[in-house]
Motif scaffolding. Structure first.
Motif, PDB file in Angstrom:
ATOM      1  N   ALA A   1       0.830  -1.203   0.000  1.00 49.03           N
ATOM      2  CA  ALA A   1       0.000   0.000   0.000  1.00 49.03           C
ATOM      3  C   ALA A   1       0.866   1.255   0.000  1.00 49.03           C
ATOM      4  CB  ALA A   1      -0.925  -0.008   1.219  1.00 49.03           C
ATOM      5  N   GLU A   2       1.958   1.217   0.754  1.00 46.75           N
ATOM      6  CA  GLU A   2       2.858   2.370   0.764  1.00 46.75           C
ATOM      7  C   GLU A   2       3.443   2.624  -0.620  1.00 46.75           C
ATOM      8  OE1 GLU A   2       4.546   2.565   5.342  1.00 46.75           O
ATOM      9  OE2 GLU A   2       5.728   1.502   3.831  1.00 46.75           O
ATOM     10  N   LEU A   3       3.858   1.569  -1.301  1.00 45.70           N
ATOM     11  CA  LEU A   3       4.394   1.738  -2.654  1.00 45.70           C
ATOM     12  C   LEU A   3       3.367   2.368  -3.580  1.00 45.70           C
ATOM     13  CD1 LEU A   3       6.507  -1.422  -3.619  1.00 45.70           C
ATOM     14  CD2 LEU A   3       7.292   0.888  -3.050  1.00 45.70           C
ATOM     15  N   ILE A   4       2.123   1.932  -3.467  1.00 44.98           N
ATOM     16  CA  ILE A   4       1.067   2.471  -4.328  1.00 44.98           C
ATOM     17  C   ILE A   4       0.855   3.956  -4.049  1.00 44.98           C
ATOM     18  CG2 ILE A   4      -1.419   2.357  -4.784  1.00 44.98           C
ATOM     19  CD1 ILE A   4      -1.148  -0.722  -4.418  1.00 44.98           C
ATOM     20  N   ASP A   5       0.912   4.360  -2.795  1.00 46.56           N
ATOM     21  CA  ASP A   5       0.787   5.781  -2.474  1.00 46.56           C
ATOM     22  C   ASP A   5       1.990   6.575  -2.971  1.00 46.56           C
ATOM     23  OD1 ASP A   5      -1.708   5.712  -1.317  1.00 46.56           O
ATOM     24  OD2 ASP A   5      -0.964   5.434   0.713  1.00 46.56           O
ATOM     25  N   LEU A   6       3.178   5.992  -2.907  1.00 47.00           N
ATOM     26  CA  LEU A   6       4.374   6.674  -3.410  1.00 47.00           C
ATOM     27  C   LEU A   6       4.330   6.810  -4.926  1.00 47.00           C
ATOM     28  CD1 LEU A   6       7.158   5.133  -1.133  1.00 47.00           C
ATOM     29  CD2 LEU A   6       6.081   7.385  -0.958  1.00 47.00           C
ATOM     30  N   LEU A   7       3.755   5.826  -5.601  1.00 42.76           N
ATOM     31  CA  LEU A   7       3.542   5.937  -7.046  1.00 42.76           C
ATOM     32  C   LEU A   7       2.597   7.096  -7.348  1.00 42.76           C
ATOM     33  CD1 LEU A   7       3.155   2.164  -8.015  1.00 42.76           C
ATOM     34  CD2 LEU A   7       4.891   3.716  -8.952  1.00 42.76           C
ATOM     35  N   ALA A   8       1.504   7.188  -6.591  1.00 42.00           N
ATOM     36  CA  ALA A   8       0.523   8.250  -6.812  1.00 42.00           C
ATOM     37  C   ALA A   8       1.129   9.634  -6.553  1.00 42.00           C
ATOM     38  CB  ALA A   8      -0.691   8.040  -5.923  1.00 42.00           C
ATOM     39  N   ALA A   9       2.049   9.715  -5.588  1.00 41.31           N
ATOM     40  CA  ALA A   9       2.694  10.987  -5.261  1.00 41.31           C
ATOM     41  C   ALA A   9       3.867  11.289  -6.180  1.00 41.31           C
ATOM     42  CB  ALA A   9       3.179  10.960  -3.808  1.00 41.31           C
ATOM     43  N   GLU A  10       4.129  10.370  -7.125  1.00 37.81           N
ATOM     44  CA  GLU A  10       5.254  10.499  -8.064  1.00 37.81           C
ATOM     45  C   GLU A  10       6.592  10.561  -7.327  1.00 37.81           C
ATOM     46  OE1 GLU A  10       4.448  13.786 -10.658  1.00 37.81           O
ATOM     47  OE2 GLU A  10       2.886  12.681 -11.746  1.00 37.81           O
ATOM     48  N   ALA A  11       6.626   9.944  -6.150  1.00 31.98           N
ATOM     49  CA  ALA A  11       7.878   9.840  -5.414  1.00 31.98           C
ATOM     50  C   ALA A  11       8.722   8.699  -5.942  1.00 31.98           C
ATOM     51  CB  ALA A  11       7.599   9.634  -3.932  1.00 31.98           C
ATOM     52  N   ILE A  12       8.100   7.776  -6.649  1.00 33.45           N
ATOM     53  CA  ILE A  12       8.802   6.658  -7.276  1.00 33.45           C
ATOM     54  C   ILE A  12       8.165   6.356  -8.629  1.00 33.45           C
ATOM     55  CG2 ILE A  12       9.434   5.562  -5.073  1.00 33.45           C
ATOM     56  CD1 ILE A  12       7.137   3.531  -5.627  1.00 33.45           C
ATOM     57  N   ARG A  13       8.873   5.587  -9.433  1.00 33.06           N
ATOM     58  CA  ARG A  13       8.313   4.951 -10.620  1.00 33.06           C
ATOM     59  C   ARG A  13       8.895   3.551 -10.688  1.00 33.06           C
ATOM     60  NH1 ARG A  13      11.987   4.673 -14.811  1.00 33.06           N
ATOM     61  NH2 ARG A  13      13.855   5.975 -14.570  1.00 33.06           N
TER      62      ARG A  13
ATOM     63  N   ILE B   1      12.224  -0.354  -8.162  1.00 29.31           N
ATOM     64  CA  ILE B   1      11.676   0.901  -7.646  1.00 29.31           C
ATOM     65  C   ILE B   1      12.696   2.009  -7.848  1.00 29.31           C
ATOM     66  CG2 ILE B   1      10.741   2.050  -5.607  1.00 29.31           C
ATOM     67  CD1 ILE B   1      10.298  -0.847  -4.460  1.00 29.31           C
ATOM     68  N   VAL B   2      12.364   2.934  -8.737  1.00 27.07           N
ATOM     69  CA  VAL B   2      13.261   4.049  -9.030  1.00 27.07           C
ATOM     70  C   VAL B   2      12.749   5.289  -8.301  1.00 27.07           C
ATOM     71  CG1 VAL B   2      14.301   5.468 -10.824  1.00 27.07           C
ATOM     72  CG2 VAL B   2      13.736   3.058 -11.303  1.00 27.07           C
ATOM     73  N   PRO B   3      13.504   5.812  -7.343  1.00 28.47           N
ATOM     74  CA  PRO B   3      13.038   6.992  -6.597  1.00 28.47           C
ATOM     75  C   PRO B   3      12.955   8.221  -7.487  1.00 28.47           C
ATOM     76  CG  PRO B   3      14.813   5.852  -5.443  1.00 28.47           C
ATOM     77  CD  PRO B   3      14.773   5.295  -6.826  1.00 28.47           C
ATOM     78  N   GLY B   4      12.003   9.087  -7.173  1.00 25.94           N
ATOM     79  CA  GLY B   4      11.887  10.361  -7.863  1.00 25.94           C
ATOM     80  C   GLY B   4      12.160  11.488  -6.896  1.00 25.94           C
ATOM     81  N   HIS B   5      11.331  12.530  -6.939  1.00 29.30           N
ATOM     82  CA  HIS B   5      11.519  13.634  -6.011  1.00 29.30           C
ATOM     83  C   HIS B   5      11.014  13.226  -4.621  1.00 29.30           C
ATOM     84  CE1 HIS B   5       7.235  14.006  -6.796  1.00 29.30           C
ATOM     85  NE2 HIS B   5       7.134  14.884  -5.829  1.00 29.30           N
ATOM     86  N   ARG B   6      11.364  14.010  -3.630  1.00 27.47           N
ATOM     87  CA  ARG B   6      10.918  13.724  -2.265  1.00 27.47           C
ATOM     88  C   ARG B   6       9.780  14.673  -1.912  1.00 27.47           C
ATOM     89  NH1 ARG B   6      16.172  12.229   1.497  1.00 27.47           N
ATOM     90  NH2 ARG B   6      17.174  10.815   0.009  1.00 27.47           N
ATOM     91  N   PRO B   7       8.552  14.217  -2.049  1.00 33.25           N
ATOM     92  CA  PRO B   7       7.415  15.106  -1.784  1.00 33.25           C
ATOM     93  C   PRO B   7       7.254  15.360  -0.296  1.00 33.25           C
ATOM     94  CG  PRO B   7       6.644  12.880  -2.182  1.00 33.25           C
ATOM     95  CD  PRO B   7       8.127  12.859  -2.418  1.00 33.25           C
ATOM     96  N   ALA B   8       6.572  16.444   0.016  1.00 33.54           N
ATOM     97  CA  ALA B   8       6.243  16.734   1.416  1.00 33.54           C
ATOM     98  C   ALA B   8       5.057  15.873   1.814  1.00 33.54           C
ATOM     99  CB  ALA B   8       5.904  18.210   1.584  1.00 33.54           C
ATOM    100  N   LEU B   9       5.275  14.964   2.755  1.00 36.67           N
ATOM    101  CA  LEU B   9       4.238  14.020   3.175  1.00 36.67           C
ATOM    102  C   LEU B   9       3.872  14.287   4.623  1.00 36.67           C
ATOM    103  CD1 LEU B   9       5.787  10.815   1.555  1.00 36.67           C
ATOM    104  CD2 LEU B   9       3.850  12.120   0.697  1.00 36.67           C
ATOM    105  N   THR B  10       2.582  14.280   4.890  1.00 34.04           N
ATOM    106  CA  THR B  10       2.124  14.561   6.257  1.00 34.04           C
ATOM    107  C   THR B  10       2.043  13.311   7.112  1.00 34.04           C
ATOM    108  OG1 THR B  10      -0.182  14.380   5.540  1.00 34.04           O
ATOM    109  CG2 THR B  10       0.813  16.572   5.508  1.00 34.04           C
TER     110      THR B  10
END
Length: 244
Positions: free
Chosen positions: A31-43, A49-58
């Motif tokens: 589930a965490e991976l799916i949320d990181l995909l949605a936030a474009e933090a990974i692809r 798993i290729v990291p992208g930018h580091r979004p601000a997560l609450t």
């Protein structure tokens, strides 16, 4: 709210009994991976798993997940992430819910110091998770189905208040299985004949999300294979001692 939080709230609210911690931990990591995909933090590059930018997560746990990504090639596979990140993840999410005041322990009998099962309090997060479940959101339904939660199941906690406290605790088998690494697991092809999680599931309409869901189901098969192998080995050991 995150998919992982929605999943653990759904597991507590909908399932007739608490899912095993090992299975739930793997699904939460997915589930965490799916949320990181949605936030474009990974692809995903194939299954890596290729990291992208580091979004601000609450959400602190999702932010922790972002921080723990492998940021150097050849990167981590989805399967390796599930086993590494999933180690003890269900208790971590339960602890987070408790810290946020979203969990309580129901009293058993007349004695105030005797508590029963952990239960969710009424909260906006609980209602939002319930709405997502009622709407049969595909990703949440697929992850829930992977750990044995199906549509139409109802929470029987009110009818099971007399159940022992141990019902809500992590079993020794769950803790042991959580420590398994990919190098020590039986492959899905070698797994004993057992119930296979539903890999069809609802249409998620996203190849990367589908890759994660398939990996979660494969990891759950491997986890069950590990448990069955250990059971067989323990039975064989016991039989040897009975011969003396």
């Amino acid at each position: 709210m995150t998919t992982a939080r929605d999943l653990i709230i759904t597991a507590m609210d909908v399932a007739p009994g608490p899912p095993a911690a090992g299975e739930l931990s793997l699904a939460l990591a997915g589930a965490e991976l799916i949320d990181l995909l949605a936030a474009e933090a990974i692809r995903l590059d194939d299954d890596r798993i290729v990291p992208g930018h580091r979004p601000a997560l609450t959400d602190p746990l999702l932010d922790q997940a972002t921080e723990s990504l492998t940021r150097e090639a050849p990167y981590e596979t989805v399967a390796d992430w599930l086993w590494r990140r999933g180690l003890g993840l269900a208790p971590a999410y339960l602890s987070a819910l408790e810290t946020d005041g979203q969990l309580t322990r129901r009293r058993r009998g007349l004695l105030p110091f005797r508590t029963g099962r952990t239960a969710l309090v009424d909260s906006p997060d609980r209602r939002l998770a319930g709405e997502r479940w009622a709407a049969q959101e595909p990703v949440l339904v697929a992850l829930a189905a992977a750990v044995g939660i199906r549509d139409g199941e109802t929470d029987e906690a009110d009818e099971a208040d007399e159940a022992p406290d141990e019902a809500a605790d992590t079993t020794a088998a769950d803790e042991a299985a959580d420590t398994e690494t990919p190098n020590t697991k039986t492959s899905a092809a070698e797994a004993p004949d057992t119930a296979v999680p539903d890999t069809e599931g609802p249409d998620t309409a996203d190849d990367a999300v589908e890759t994660v869901l398939v990996a979660v189901n494969e990891a759950l098969l491997e986890l069950e294979a590990v448990r069955q192998r250990r059971s067989i080995e323990q039975d064989a050991f016991d039989n040897v001692w009975r011969g003396y």
